[in-house]
Design an enzyme around this catalytic site. Structure first.
Site, mmCIF file in Angstrom:
data_model
loop_
_atom_site.group_PDB
_atom_site.id
_atom_site.type_symbol
_atom_site.label_atom_id
_atom_site.label_comp_id
_atom_site.label_asym_id
_atom_site.label_seq_id
_atom_site.Cartn_x
_atom_site.Cartn_y
_atom_site.Cartn_z
ATOM 1 N N CYS A 278 12.114 -3.042 17.006
ATOM 2 C CA CYS A 278 12.442 -2.579 15.651
ATOM 3 C C CYS A 278 11.475 -1.529 15.089
ATOM 4 O O CYS A 278 11.860 -0.384 14.879
ATOM 5 C CB CYS A 278 12.494 -3.772 14.714
ATOM 6 S SG CYS A 278 13.808 -4.915 15.154
HETATM 7 N N1 LIG Z 1 14.753 -8.442 17.637
HETATM 8 C C1 LIG Z 1 14.539 -8.455 16.346
HETATM 9 O O1 LIG Z 1 13.550 -8.991 15.872
HETATM 10 C C2 LIG Z 1 15.506 -7.807 15.388
HETATM 11 C C3 LIG Z 1 15.399 -8.126 14.023
HETATM 12 C C4 LIG Z 1 16.268 -7.548 13.145
HETATM 13 C C5 LIG Z 1 17.218 -6.646 13.597
HETATM 14 N N2 LIG Z 1 17.312 -6.329 14.917
HETATM 15 C C6 LIG Z 1 18.347 -5.405 15.341
HETATM 16 O O2 LIG Z 1 19.419 -6.155 15.910
HETATM 17 C C7 LIG Z 1 20.016 -5.424 16.976
HETATM 18 C C8 LIG Z 1 19.963 -6.231 18.257
HETATM 19 O O3 LIG Z 1 18.616 -6.446 18.606
HETATM 20 P P1 LIG Z 1 18.152 -7.563 19.609
HETATM 21 O O4 LIG Z 1 16.679 -7.657 19.503
HETATM 22 O O5 LIG Z 1 18.979 -8.786 19.443
HETATM 23 O O6 LIG Z 1 18.529 -6.862 21.006
HETATM 24 P P2 LIG Z 1 18.588 -7.559 22.432
HETATM 25 O O7 LIG Z 1 18.401 -6.477 23.423
HETATM 26 O O8 LIG Z 1 17.710 -8.763 22.459
HETATM 27 O O9 LIG Z 1 20.080 -8.105 22.529
HETATM 28 C C9 LIG Z 1 21.192 -7.304 22.543
HETATM 29 C C10 LIG Z 1 22.180 -7.890 23.532
HETATM 30 O O10 LIG Z 1 23.377 -7.117 23.446
HETATM 31 C C11 LIG Z 1 23.947 -7.026 24.737
HETATM 32 N N3 LIG Z 1 24.888 -5.912 24.721
HETATM 33 C C12 LIG Z 1 24.643 -4.588 24.794
HETATM 34 N N4 LIG Z 1 25.805 -3.902 24.694
HETATM 35 C C13 LIG Z 1 26.799 -4.791 24.574
HETATM 36 C C14 LIG Z 1 28.202 -4.702 24.423
HETATM 37 N N5 LIG Z 1 28.822 -3.533 24.376
HETATM 38 N N6 LIG Z 1 28.902 -5.843 24.334
HETATM 39 C C15 LIG Z 1 28.303 -7.046 24.397
HETATM 40 N N7 LIG Z 1 26.958 -7.188 24.519
HETATM 41 C C16 LIG Z 1 26.218 -6.079 24.596
HETATM 42 C C17 LIG Z 1 22.743 -6.851 25.639
HETATM 43 O O11 LIG Z 1 23.058 -7.230 26.978
HETATM 44 C C18 LIG Z 1 21.720 -7.789 24.993
HETATM 45 O O12 LIG Z 1 21.725 -9.093 25.554
HETATM 46 C C19 LIG Z 1 19.265 -4.109 17.044
HETATM 47 O O13 LIG Z 1 19.933 -3.149 16.273
HETATM 48 C C20 LIG Z 1 17.942 -4.434 16.408
HETATM 49 O O14 LIG Z 1 17.327 -3.297 15.857
HETATM 50 C C21 LIG Z 1 16.467 -6.921 15.836
#
Ligand SMILES: NC(=O)c1ccc[n+]([C@@H]2O[C@H](COP(=O)([O-])OP(=O)(O)OC[C@H]3O[C@@H](n4cnc5c(N)ncnc54)[C@H](O)[C@@H]3O)[C@@H](O)[C@H]2O)c1
Length: 421
Positions: A278
């Site tokens: 992030c």
């Molecule tokens: N990690 C955090 O602390 C956090 C906090 C707030 C917001 N976010 C935001 O949330 C979003 C996700 O982050 P995250 O940390 O969960 O990412 P992550 O990489 O842990 O998880 C995302 C998942 O989505 C899957 N994916 C990708 N494309 C896909 C598709 N087309 N269909 C189905 N699955 C798909 C990936 O395989 C992965 O497992 C981002 O925009 C991030 O900025 C993250």
């Protein structure tokens, strides 16, 4: 009273009674805890993750995310309340779909929304009347309206009447035991008032407080502002650490004393840089969008420069501290304590520790690392395995030199061989 129409009213009733099926697209740090929260609240949940290995792991009831114990996940999977697939078509039965896919940066630090586009295309193929779609991925203001809405409207469905679309930023803080999902207020912006109302209804089933805002753009901007605020303040305190060092005083004492002010001050801690999915990325989504509107964001650029320079600064600290002991980096054995981007998680994405280890290795040091949550890690072109964890106290008593970038030794007193940021 928001006018929901027949389809909206039916969905509202199904959400309230928790008889609706919730679909989660992307089961990572954000999507998995959400899927579990909905399933525990009584919803039937279908999850889809494009990574087949991850989907298979989850379908077997094993959680790769620290905040979701396998003991919580497994019963939900075994009872069939939560099912996991790798193909998006499995989401066809979901009444409400939440998209939680990654939003990284491209090579020139421009937004890479290709995962959002792919997820939206997948959802567009299965979207039927009466469905709600919410985007949670952090992204630039305008994404929901400009990228998702046209894809979902293509087949003639009318937004706010026949389907519903909203943005709600995820705010979870992985590894934070105090602020879990249900206790963090959830901001929601809808394309129309009906969209917002239905998204609010969805989240009220699992979250104590929902904060409606006037548009999807505002909801998108809220998240970017929150993370830009953090990034800028961390940069400020990192710069304070650099200045304190030049002026010969302990930055941690300055911050601790300043934090006794009961109003108008909020303490941030300096460190070896910022990491994770992030903080290093999100502010660039804002500056990129702002640039398109003719305004060059200044704080974001400064913060990026200072935070991005911290790993190099730490390497210089190590080099200078060794030099004080008439030793060189080359040939030294160095232990890096902690490689995840922050405490309490095993996530090494963009972790400054990796940059520091690589730079020290390039200078000829032999570097090992210890991190109880990261058994192995790739640094540059090679893989390192964790060595046994040593606590700060033992390190201070046994190591010839300790360079402490997080004040882990702060409570142990002052020592000639302990150098703090
Ligand atoms: N990690 C955090 O602390 C956090 C906090 C707030 C917001 N976010 C935001 O949330 C979003 C996700 O982050 P995250 O940390 O969960 O990412 P992550 O990489 O842990 O998880 C995302 C998942 O989505 C899957 N994916 C990708 N494309 C896909 C598709 N087309 N269909 C189905 N699955 C798909 C990936 O395989 C992965 O497992 C981002 O925009 C991030 O900025 C993250």
């Amino acid at each position: 009273m928001t006018s929901l129409g027949a389809l909206g009213s039916r969905l509202e009733e199904r959400l309230r009674s928790r008889s609706a099926t919730v679909g989660i697209v992307g089961l990572g740090y954000v999507g998995l805890p959400l899927a579990v929260a909905f399933a525990r609240a009584g919803f039937r949940v279908i999850g889809a993750d494009a990574d087949p290995a991850r989907a298979a792991l989850l379908a077997a009831g094993t959680s790769p995310v620290e905040d979701v114990p396998t003991a919580d996940l497994r019963p939900l999977v075994e009872s069939g309340r939560l099912t996991v697939h790798s193909a998006p078509d499995a989401l066809g039965e979901a009444d409400a779909l939440v998209i939680c896919v990654p939003t990284p940066l491209g090579k020139s630090k421009e937004p890479d929304i290709s995962f959002v586009v792919a997820a939206a295309d997948g959802v567009a193929r299965i979207l039927r009347p009466g469905r709600l779609v919410v985007l949670e991925s952090t992204t630039y203001p305008g994404t929901t309206d400009e990228v998702l809405l046209p894809r979902f409207s293509r087949n003639g469905l009318r937004v706010g009447e026949e389907f519903f679309l909203a943005f709600s930023p995820e705010r979870i803080d992985p590894g934070n035991p105090t602020w879990g999902l249900s206790r963090i207020p959830k901001v929601v912006g809808g394309v129309t008032p009906a969209c917002r109302h239905l998204a609010e209804t969805l989240y009220r089933q699992i979250i104590d407080q929902v904060v409606p805002v006037s548009s999807t753009q505002v909801a998108e901007m809220v998240k970017l502002f929150e993370n830009t605020f953090r990034s800028v303040n961390i940069a400020l305190v990192n710069e304070l650490a650099i200045m304190c060092r030049r002026l010969g005083m302990p930055v941690w004492e300055v911050i601790g004393a300043a934090a006794t002010k009961p109003f108008g001050f909020m303490p941030f801690q300096p460190g070896p840089g910022i990491g994770g999915h992030c903080l290093p990325s999100d502010p660039h989504y804002l500056s990129w969008r702002s640039r398109l509107a003719g305004y060059e964001a200044k704080f974001i650029a400064f913060a990026d420069e200072i935070n991005g320079g911290m790993p190099r600064y730490v390497v210089e600290l190590v080099r200078d501290a060794l030099n004080e002991q008439t030793r060189a980096v080359k040939g030294s054995r160095i232990l890096a304590l902690g490689v995840a981007y922050k405490a309490g998680v095993g996530d090494v994405r963009d972790s400054p520790a990796l940059e520091i280890i690589e730079a020290l290795e390039n200078l000829g040091a032999h570097v090992d690392y210890a991190d109880p949550r990261v058994p192995q890690v790739t640094v540059g072109a090679h893989r390192l395995k964790a060595v046994a964890w040593a606590d700060a106290e033992r390190l201070v008593s046994e190591a010839r030199l300790v360079v402490d970038t997080r004040n882990a030794t702060g409570g142990l007193g002052e020592f000639r061989h302990v150098v703090r940021l």
